[in-house]
Each structure stands twice: as structure tokens, then as C-alpha cells.
Write a protein that holds these residues in place. Sequence first.
Motif, PDB file in Angstrom:
ATOM      1  N   THR A 141      -1.319  -0.013  -9.941  1.00  0.00           N
ATOM      2  CA  THR A 141      -1.144   1.133  -9.069  1.00  0.00           C
ATOM      3  C   THR A 141      -1.639   0.816  -7.658  1.00  0.00           C
ATOM      4  O   THR A 141      -2.296  -0.204  -7.431  1.00  0.00           O
ATOM      5  CB  THR A 141      -1.915   2.350  -9.587  1.00  0.00           C
ATOM      6  OG1 THR A 141      -3.320   2.097  -9.436  1.00  0.00           O
ATOM      7  CG2 THR A 141      -1.594   2.629 -11.045  1.00  0.00           C
ATOM      8  N   ASP A 142      -1.359   1.739  -6.724  1.00  0.00           N
ATOM      9  CA  ASP A 142      -1.842   1.538  -5.359  1.00  0.00           C
ATOM     10  C   ASP A 142      -3.362   1.598  -5.282  1.00  0.00           C
ATOM     11  O   ASP A 142      -3.948   1.109  -4.322  1.00  0.00           O
ATOM     12  CB  ASP A 142      -1.200   2.535  -4.398  1.00  0.00           C
ATOM     13  CG  ASP A 142      -1.340   3.971  -4.859  1.00  0.00           C
ATOM     14  OD1 ASP A 142      -0.863   4.865  -4.139  1.00  0.00           O
ATOM     15  OD2 ASP A 142      -1.906   4.206  -5.939  1.00  0.00           O
ATOM     16  N   GLY A 143      -3.986   2.162  -6.323  1.00  0.00           N
ATOM     17  CA  GLY A 143      -5.442   2.189  -6.382  1.00  0.00           C
ATOM     18  C   GLY A 143      -6.035   0.982  -7.068  1.00  0.00           C
ATOM     19  O   GLY A 143      -7.261   0.864  -7.166  1.00  0.00           O
ATOM     20  N   GLY A 144      -5.175   0.097  -7.553  1.00  0.00           N
ATOM     21  CA  GLY A 144      -5.655  -1.125  -8.186  1.00  0.00           C
ATOM     22  C   GLY A 144      -5.839  -1.050  -9.692  1.00  0.00           C
ATOM     23  O   GLY A 144      -6.278  -2.022 -10.317  1.00  0.00           O
ATOM     24  N   THR A 145      -5.482   0.077 -10.283  1.00  0.00           N
ATOM     25  CA  THR A 145      -5.565   0.194 -11.749  1.00  0.00           C
ATOM     26  C   THR A 145      -4.454  -0.622 -12.382  1.00  0.00           C
ATOM     27  O   THR A 145      -3.296  -0.552 -11.952  1.00  0.00           O
ATOM     28  CB  THR A 145      -5.441   1.657 -12.175  1.00  0.00           C
ATOM     29  OG1 THR A 145      -6.497   2.403 -11.572  1.00  0.00           O
ATOM     30  CG2 THR A 145      -5.535   1.784 -13.686  1.00  0.00           C
ATOM     31  N   SER A 150       0.833  -1.203   0.000  1.00  0.00           N
ATOM     32  CA  SER A 150       0.000   0.000   0.000  1.00  0.00           C
ATOM     33  C   SER A 150       0.871   1.257   0.000  1.00  0.00           C
ATOM     34  O   SER A 150       0.385   2.346  -0.308  1.00  0.00           O
ATOM     35  CB  SER A 150      -0.939   0.009   1.202  1.00  0.00           C
ATOM     36  OG  SER A 150      -0.205   0.023   2.409  1.00  0.00           O
TER      37      SER A 150
END
Length: 115
Positions: free
Chosen positions: A52-56, A29
Motif C-alpha cells: 500500500t501507499d503506507g507501506g503495508t 506515492s
Amino acid sequence: QVHLVESGGGLVQAGGSLRLSCAASVSISNLFLVEWYRQPPGDQRELVAGITDGGTTNYVGSVKDRFTISGDAFKNTVYLQMNSLKPEDTGTYYCKSNSRWGYDWGQGTQVTVSA
């Protein structure tokens, strides 16, 4: 600095599957971006997939619909599930992280796909 350790490579026949792991020394994270690269024999390193850290997620066109990148925050690990492998997927696979500590690379894991 983030310490990354790849594992899961090996020799597989065309059409087979492998799952690569990239274990991080910090919580994923904290990583803005984690990417998998590969370097075919005698060729340059190329981007395969990223998360990405946002899950993209994003993928290079040649692996779309065959590879899946995912992260497990409890295990501090990013995975690359590789299905329907082809001989042209052969190479050393590296993970790379981008975080507030900068850019870091793992030592790589070898994937060999036989025809």
C-alpha cells in the motif's frame, strides 16, 4: 491512466533469485496499492504480493518468507525480490496499480524456473 512497465524476468534454476521491477509513469506515492500477480501456463492469474501507499505489505502463503515487495519513491518503481525460486513459481508476472485514475496493468514479464 498509469503506465506500468515490468522488467527483470528470465530463466533461473530452482533455488535461484530474481528481482522484478515495475516502473510507473507517476510517483508511486500517488498509487493507493500496487500488486504483483502471476499467471502460470494454462492457468488463471493469481495475486502474489501487494504494497500500500503506507507501506503495508501482504503475500500469498506460497511465497511468504521467499518473496519481498518494496517500493522506491525516487525511482517510481515497485520491486519484487524473489528468492529460493521453485518450478511452480514459473509464469508471467504482472504488476497492477490502484489509484485515483483507476486500475492499470503492465504488459508482464516472463519468469521460468527450471528444476
